[in-house]
Scaffold this motif. Structure first.
Motif, PDB file in Angstrom:
ATOM      1  N   ARG A  25       0.641  -1.374   0.090  1.00  0.00           N
ATOM      2  CA  ARG A  25      -0.154   0.081  -0.007  1.00  0.00           C
ATOM      3  C   ARG A  25       0.833   1.148  -0.051  1.00  0.00           C
ATOM      4  O   ARG A  25       0.333   2.364  -0.382  1.00  0.00           O
ATOM      5  N   LEU A  26       2.023   1.126   0.376  1.00  0.00           N
ATOM      6  CA  LEU A  26       2.930   2.446   0.553  1.00  0.00           C
ATOM      7  C   LEU A  26       3.271   2.864  -0.975  1.00  0.00           C
ATOM      8  O   LEU A  26       3.432   3.952  -1.021  1.00  0.00           O
ATOM      9  N   ALA A  27       3.011   2.059  -2.018  1.00  0.00           N
ATOM     10  CA  ALA A  27       3.753   2.410  -3.336  1.00  0.00           C
ATOM     11  C   ALA A  27       3.075   1.300  -4.398  1.00  0.00           C
ATOM     12  O   ALA A  27       3.893   0.746  -5.199  1.00  0.00           O
ATOM     13  N   PRO A  28       1.843   1.127  -4.318  1.00  0.00           N
ATOM     14  CA  PRO A  28       1.143  -0.003  -5.506  1.00  0.00           C
ATOM     15  C   PRO A  28       1.520   0.221  -6.683  1.00  0.00           C
ATOM     16  O   PRO A  28       1.946  -0.724  -7.378  1.00  0.00           O
ATOM     17  N   GLN A  29       1.401   1.321  -7.263  1.00  0.00           N
ATOM     18  CA  GLN A  29       1.554   1.553  -8.683  1.00  0.00           C
ATOM     19  C   GLN A  29       3.208   1.307  -8.970  1.00  0.00           C
ATOM     20  O   GLN A  29       3.684   0.691 -10.236  1.00  0.00           O
ATOM     21  N   ARG A  30       3.992   1.806  -7.996  1.00  0.00           N
ATOM     22  CA  ARG A  30       5.467   1.665  -8.312  1.00  0.00           C
ATOM     23  C   ARG A  30       5.973  -0.073  -8.166  1.00  0.00           C
ATOM     24  O   ARG A  30       6.779  -0.554  -8.995  1.00  0.00           O
ATOM     25  N   PHE A  31       5.059  -0.717  -7.228  1.00  0.00           N
ATOM     26  CA  PHE A  31       5.449  -2.189  -7.225  1.00  0.00           C
ATOM     27  C   PHE A  31       5.128  -3.070  -8.455  1.00  0.00           C
ATOM     28  O   PHE A  31       5.532  -3.951  -8.692  1.00  0.00           O
ATOM     29  N   GLU A  34       7.944  -1.667 -11.080  1.00  0.00           N
ATOM     30  CA  GLU A  34       9.435  -1.369 -11.187  1.00  0.00           C
ATOM     31  C   GLU A  34       9.998  -2.841 -10.532  1.00  0.00           C
ATOM     32  O   GLU A  34       9.327  -3.666 -10.194  1.00  0.00           O
ATOM     33  N   LEU A  39      13.165  -1.316  -5.026  1.00  0.00           N
ATOM     34  CA  LEU A  39      12.200  -0.524  -4.548  1.00  0.00           C
ATOM     35  C   LEU A  39      11.813  -0.949  -2.940  1.00  0.00           C
ATOM     36  O   LEU A  39      11.802   0.276  -2.276  1.00  0.00           O
ATOM     37  N   SER A  42      14.238   0.682  -0.591  1.00  0.00           N
ATOM     38  CA  SER A  42      14.322   2.109  -0.519  1.00  0.00           C
ATOM     39  C   SER A  42      13.089   2.788  -0.002  1.00  0.00           C
ATOM     40  O   SER A  42      13.209   4.145   0.348  1.00  0.00           O
ATOM     41  N   LEU A  43      12.170   2.108   0.626  1.00  0.00           N
ATOM     42  CA  LEU A  43      11.066   2.880   0.729  1.00  0.00           C
ATOM     43  C   LEU A  43      11.410   3.048   2.326  1.00  0.00           C
ATOM     44  O   LEU A  43      11.713   2.220   3.291  1.00  0.00           O
TER      45      LEU A  43
END
Length: 111
Positions: A25-31, A34, A39, A42-43
């Motif tokens: 949920r912290l970066a769904p589109q990036r997961f 990428e 990733l 780096s979060l």
């Protein structure tokens, strides 16, 4: 998530990826687009307390052979990576299957 990696049009790896929902949920589109491990590390706020990897040599089953466009029973390497948080929870589980002809291991036996 399940991904097939290729180089110069040749498939060499199929990966199944499982990510803790709180982390995802912290970066769904990036997961989704990428490379996951860089990733993940780096979060901000994600602490990896343990990272473990195993490697097994085996033979391609029907599904892997289809995904990697190779013959059944062709040699493969199966890699399993598990990253745990400080509380022991599994933050990341990755199961990757590589074509045997794409594997190269190198160890320095004397340091």
């Amino acid at each position: 998530m399940r991904r097939v990696h290729s180089r110069d049009g040749e498939r060499y790896c199929v990966v199944s990826i499982y990510i803790d929902e709180r982390v995802f949920r912290l970066a769904p589109q990036r997961f989704r687009r990428e490379v996951v491990i860089p990733l993940l590390v780096s979060l901000p706020g994600v602490e990896i307390a343990r990272a473990h990897q195993t490697l097994d040599i085996g033979a391609a089953d029907i599904e892997v052979a289809r995904d990697l466009r190779m013959a059944v029973n062709t040699p493969i390497a199966e890699v399993r990576r598990v990253f745990n948080g400080p509380d022991g929870s599994v933050l990341y589980l990755g199961e990757a299957t590589y074509r045997g002809d794409y594997i190269h291991l190198e160890f320095d036996l004397k340091t």
